[in-house]
Write a protein that holds these residues in place. Structure first.
Motif, PDB file in Angstrom:
ATOM      1  N   ASN A   1      15.111  17.754  11.989  1.00  0.00           N
ATOM      2  CA  ASN A   1      16.070  17.152  11.253  1.00  0.00           C
ATOM      3  C   ASN A   1      16.087  15.574  11.612  1.00  0.00           C
ATOM      4  N   ALA A   2      15.924  15.305  12.862  1.00  0.00           N
ATOM      5  CA  ALA A   2      15.922  13.930  13.259  1.00  0.00           C
ATOM      6  C   ALA A   2      15.002  12.961  12.443  1.00  0.00           C
ATOM      7  N   LEU A   3      13.671  13.585  12.747  1.00  0.00           N
ATOM      8  CA  LEU A   3      12.778  12.947  12.112  1.00  0.00           C
ATOM      9  C   LEU A   3      13.073  12.609  10.545  1.00  0.00           C
ATOM     10  N   GLN A   4      13.298  13.692   9.887  1.00  0.00           N
ATOM     11  CA  GLN A   4      13.669  13.725   8.236  1.00  0.00           C
ATOM     12  C   GLN A   4      14.636  12.532   7.833  1.00  0.00           C
ATOM     13  N   GLU A   5      15.599  12.506   8.721  1.00  0.00           N
ATOM     14  CA  GLU A   5      16.614  11.608   8.555  1.00  0.00           C
ATOM     15  C   GLU A   5      16.281  10.327   8.695  1.00  0.00           C
ATOM     16  N   ARG A   6      15.435  10.069   9.613  1.00  0.00           N
ATOM     17  CA  ARG A   6      15.023   8.774   9.899  1.00  0.00           C
ATOM     18  C   ARG A   6      14.231   8.442   9.050  1.00  0.00           C
ATOM     19  N   ALA A   7      13.055   9.108   8.691  1.00  0.00           N
ATOM     20  CA  ALA A   7      12.007   8.662   7.705  1.00  0.00           C
ATOM     21  C   ALA A   7      12.713   8.404   6.185  1.00  0.00           C
ATOM     22  N   LEU A   8      13.893   9.194   5.704  1.00  0.00           N
ATOM     23  CA  LEU A   8      14.609   8.982   4.658  1.00  0.00           C
ATOM     24  C   LEU A   8      15.370   7.555   4.647  1.00  0.00           C
ATOM     25  N   ASP A   9      16.177   7.526   5.873  1.00  0.00           N
ATOM     26  CA  ASP A   9      16.865   6.209   6.035  1.00  0.00           C
ATOM     27  C   ASP A   9      15.786   5.034   6.198  1.00  0.00           C
ATOM     28  N   LEU A  10      14.577   5.059   6.468  1.00  0.00           N
ATOM     29  CA  LEU A  10      13.766   4.122   6.556  1.00  0.00           C
ATOM     30  C   LEU A  10      13.187   3.672   5.196  1.00  0.00           C
ATOM     31  N   GLY A  11      13.329   4.705   4.081  1.00  0.00           N
ATOM     32  CA  GLY A  11      13.058   4.476   2.746  1.00  0.00           C
ATOM     33  C   GLY A  11      11.932   5.399   2.191  1.00  0.00           C
ATOM     34  N   ALA A  12      11.520   6.448   2.957  1.00  0.00           N
ATOM     35  CA  ALA A  12      10.723   7.627   2.505  1.00  0.00           C
ATOM     36  C   ALA A  12      11.158   8.286   1.327  1.00  0.00           C
ATOM     37  N   ARG A  13      10.222   8.834   0.363  1.00  0.00           N
ATOM     38  CA  ARG A  13      10.725   9.699  -0.553  1.00  0.00           C
ATOM     39  C   ARG A  13      10.244  11.051  -0.326  1.00  0.00           C
TER      40      ARG A  13
ATOM     41  N   ASP B   1      -0.286  19.517   6.388  1.00  0.00           N
ATOM     42  CA  ASP B   1       0.000  20.863   5.804  1.00  0.00           C
ATOM     43  C   ASP B   1      -0.256  22.045   6.664  1.00  0.00           C
ATOM     44  N   GLY B   2      -0.353  21.819   8.007  1.00  0.00           N
ATOM     45  CA  GLY B   2      -0.412  22.960   8.677  1.00  0.00           C
ATOM     46  C   GLY B   2      -1.711  23.706   9.058  1.00  0.00           C
ATOM     47  N   LEU B   3      -1.552  24.794   9.589  1.00  0.00           N
ATOM     48  CA  LEU B   3      -2.768  25.612   9.966  1.00  0.00           C
ATOM     49  C   LEU B   3      -3.613  25.988   8.986  1.00  0.00           C
TER      50      LEU B   3
ATOM     51  N   ARG C   1      12.264  22.676   6.110  1.00  0.00           N
ATOM     52  CA  ARG C   1      12.862  23.292   7.464  1.00  0.00           C
ATOM     53  C   ARG C   1      11.820  23.512   8.556  1.00  0.00           C
ATOM     54  N   GLU C   2      12.194  23.604   9.790  1.00  0.00           N
ATOM     55  CA  GLU C   2      11.226  23.992  10.899  1.00  0.00           C
ATOM     56  C   GLU C   2      11.495  25.394  11.316  1.00  0.00           C
ATOM     57  N   ILE C   3      10.071  26.064  11.189  1.00  0.00           N
ATOM     58  CA  ILE C   3      10.162  27.728  11.644  1.00  0.00           C
ATOM     59  C   ILE C   3      10.043  27.559  13.226  1.00  0.00           C
TER      60      ILE C   3
ATOM     61  N   GLN D   1       1.006  -1.139   0.066  1.00  0.00           N
ATOM     62  CA  GLN D   1       0.077  -0.102  -0.053  1.00  0.00           C
ATOM     63  C   GLN D   1       0.852   1.106   0.112  1.00  0.00           C
ATOM     64  N   ARG D   2       0.503   2.393  -0.712  1.00  0.00           N
ATOM     65  CA  ARG D   2       1.008   3.393  -0.940  1.00  0.00           C
ATOM     66  C   ARG D   2       0.355   4.554   0.067  1.00  0.00           C
ATOM     67  N   VAL D   3       1.286   5.499   0.711  1.00  0.00           N
ATOM     68  CA  VAL D   3       0.550   6.556   1.486  1.00  0.00           C
ATOM     69  C   VAL D   3       1.435   7.701   0.983  1.00  0.00           C
ATOM     70  N   VAL D   4       0.741   8.752   0.567  1.00  0.00           N
ATOM     71  CA  VAL D   4       1.437   9.991   0.044  1.00  0.00           C
ATOM     72  C   VAL D   4       1.103  11.131   1.230  1.00  0.00           C
ATOM     73  N   ILE D   5       1.998  12.115   1.601  1.00  0.00           N
ATOM     74  CA  ILE D   5       1.733  12.824   2.646  1.00  0.00           C
ATOM     75  C   ILE D   5       2.225  14.392   2.046  1.00  0.00           C
ATOM     76  N   ALA D   6       1.350  15.153   2.425  1.00  0.00           N
ATOM     77  CA  ALA D   6       1.442  16.651   2.128  1.00  0.00           C
ATOM     78  C   ALA D   6       1.899  17.507   3.330  1.00  0.00           C
ATOM     79  N   GLY D   7       3.243  17.957   3.126  1.00  0.00           N
ATOM     80  CA  GLY D   7       3.627  18.576   4.305  1.00  0.00           C
ATOM     81  C   GLY D   7       4.821  17.794   4.694  1.00  0.00           C
ATOM     82  N   ALA D   8       5.860  18.480   4.770  1.00  0.00           N
ATOM     83  CA  ALA D   8       7.138  17.923   5.208  1.00  0.00           C
ATOM     84  C   ALA D   8       7.594  18.620   6.928  1.00  0.00           C
ATOM     85  N   GLY D   9       6.756  19.042   7.568  1.00  0.00           N
ATOM     86  CA  GLY D   9       6.841  19.507   8.730  1.00  0.00           C
ATOM     87  C   GLY D   9       7.113  18.619   9.727  1.00  0.00           C
ATOM     88  N   ILE D  10       6.938  18.627  11.157  1.00  0.00           N
ATOM     89  CA  ILE D  10       7.088  17.843  12.193  1.00  0.00           C
ATOM     90  C   ILE D  10       6.070  16.501  11.893  1.00  0.00           C
TER      91      ILE D  10
END
Length: 383
Positions: A103-115, A148-150, A38-40, A3-12
């Motif tokens: 940064n930690a969440l992004q690196e972990r997601a990419l290490d696990l194979g997320a695109r 995708d936030g507020l 990046r996280e503001i 199954q494929r999941v697509v996500i809008a938004g690369a915030g936390i």
């Protein structure tokens, strides 16, 4: 999982969802409108509900080392009296830089194979599970997640929000150099309808949140109006003087309430679903917890729409209560009449010391975490 999941938004919240779904074997693509995610913001509080997920993602130790474990949290009123005080030496509460968590969440997601796909602006979604982009392209998946936030375009395109309102106050978040004398404590200072919170968040920086009514222009001014704040909090003058103007950011507090968080094969999480004022330090915390719970429900339920319904039924009551309490705290503080400030201190102190009300407040302050995780033989912090 095929199954494929697509996500809008690369915030936390989006990256937490990406890492969570990849942990269960889903194919995951994250779409971000910025050229570089990046996280503001400045600092962030991580509590027991966040660590329950970060443990599973293998990030708890890293973030604990990057940040500062807080041993006590307290509120002081205008007269320097202790309104509430919590000994946190036997549980996990870490204040760290928002960028470290992101940064930690992004690196972990990419290490696990997320695109991760950048410079892709999402403009909406369809209940059938299609993500729509500003350039006219589309991406179809088994599940679409709006993180995708507020101002979520996914949420608004599906008409999920009952209301999105700006509250009467807002916060300026800043980083200042950490002073040698600072211990691992979080302190919120009151002065009338103004509040200032201070907590170390790394070896080098202290995080400050500076909250005041939106109607007072000097309270919301960026760069920070140091003379205004020093007049109300003279004992914090050295902190205000150390603020770097370009590291300041101000946001009005908002609340989002949705009739539902799901529609068809679409779910919304984070500020898109339940934006809230940051008094409990739980905006990101409940989003991280909800992301893992969503992935878990979808992984163990054959039908996605049934899984989404089960997830909302399970997660929403707890998150709704966190949102209600942090919003009530917010409104009481900026609307409380200045002449009755001593009464406010007595009210909050009574709630904190009440065996029933205090314990329930603590429970939701942790984001609905059942119990703190013991940290071994530590000495209770001095207040």
């Amino acid at each position: 999982m095929s199954q494929r999941v697509v996500i809008a938004g690369a915030g936390i919240s989006g990256l937490a969802a990406a890492a969570s779904f990849r942990s269960f074997g889903f194919e995951v693509d994250v779409y971000e409108q910025a050229t570089e995610p990046r996280e503001i913001g400045a600092g962030i509080y991580l509590k027991e509900n966040s660590f329950a997920v970060l443990d599973r993602l293998g990030l708890s130790d890293l973030l604990a080392k990057k940040g500062v474990r807080i041993e006590a949290a307290r509120i002081l009123d205008e007269d320097g009296r202790v309104v509430t005080s919590r000994d946190l030496s036997q549980e996990r509460l870490v204040v760290t830089l928002r960028s470290e968590l992101h940064n930690a969440l992004q690196e972990r997601a990419l290490d696990l194979g997320a695109r991760l796909h950048t410079s892709r602006r999402v403009v909406g979604a369809t209940p059938a599970g299609t993500l729509l982009f500003a350039d006219g392209s589309e991406e179809t998946a088994d599940l679409v997640i709006g993180a995708d936030g507020l101002h979520s375009r996914v949420r608004d395109s599906l008409d999920l929000a009952r209301y999105k309102i700006g509250l009467g106050d807002g916060a300026t978040r800043v980083l200042v150099p950490r002073q040698e004398k600072e211990g691992p404590f979080s302190t919120e200072h009151w002065s009338g309808q103004l509040r200032v919170g201070i907590a170390p968040c790394s070896d080098d920086f202290t995080y400050m949140f500076i909250i005041g009514p939106e109607r007072e222009s000097r309270a919301t001014r960026v760069p920070l109006d140091t003379s205004y704040w020093t007049r109300h909090f003279p004992h914090l003058e050295e902190y205000f003087a150390a603020v770097t103007p370009e590291l300041s950011i101000h946001h009005r507090h908002h609340v989002v309430h949705c009739d539902t968080w799901v529609k068809g094969n679409v779910a919304i999480i984070g500020d898109a679903a339940h934006a809230q004022p940051p008094n409990f330090g739980q905006g990101a915390g409940v989003a991280i917890a909800a992301a893992w719970e969503l992935a878990e429900c979808v992984a163990y339920t054959p039908d996605i729409r049934t899984a989404l319904s089960d997830w909302e039924i399970s997660s929403r009551p707890r998150i709704n209560m966190v949102q209600r309490l942090t919003t009530a705290y917010d409104i009481l503080n900026y609307k409380w009449p200045r002449p009755l400030a001593p009464l406010r201190s007595k009210l909050f102190s009574a709630i904190s010391n009440s065996p029933v009300l205090g314990s329930r407040w603590e429970f939701y302050w942790r984001g609905g975490a059942v119990a703190p995780r013991p940290l071994g033989n530590t000495v209770p912090a001095e207040q």
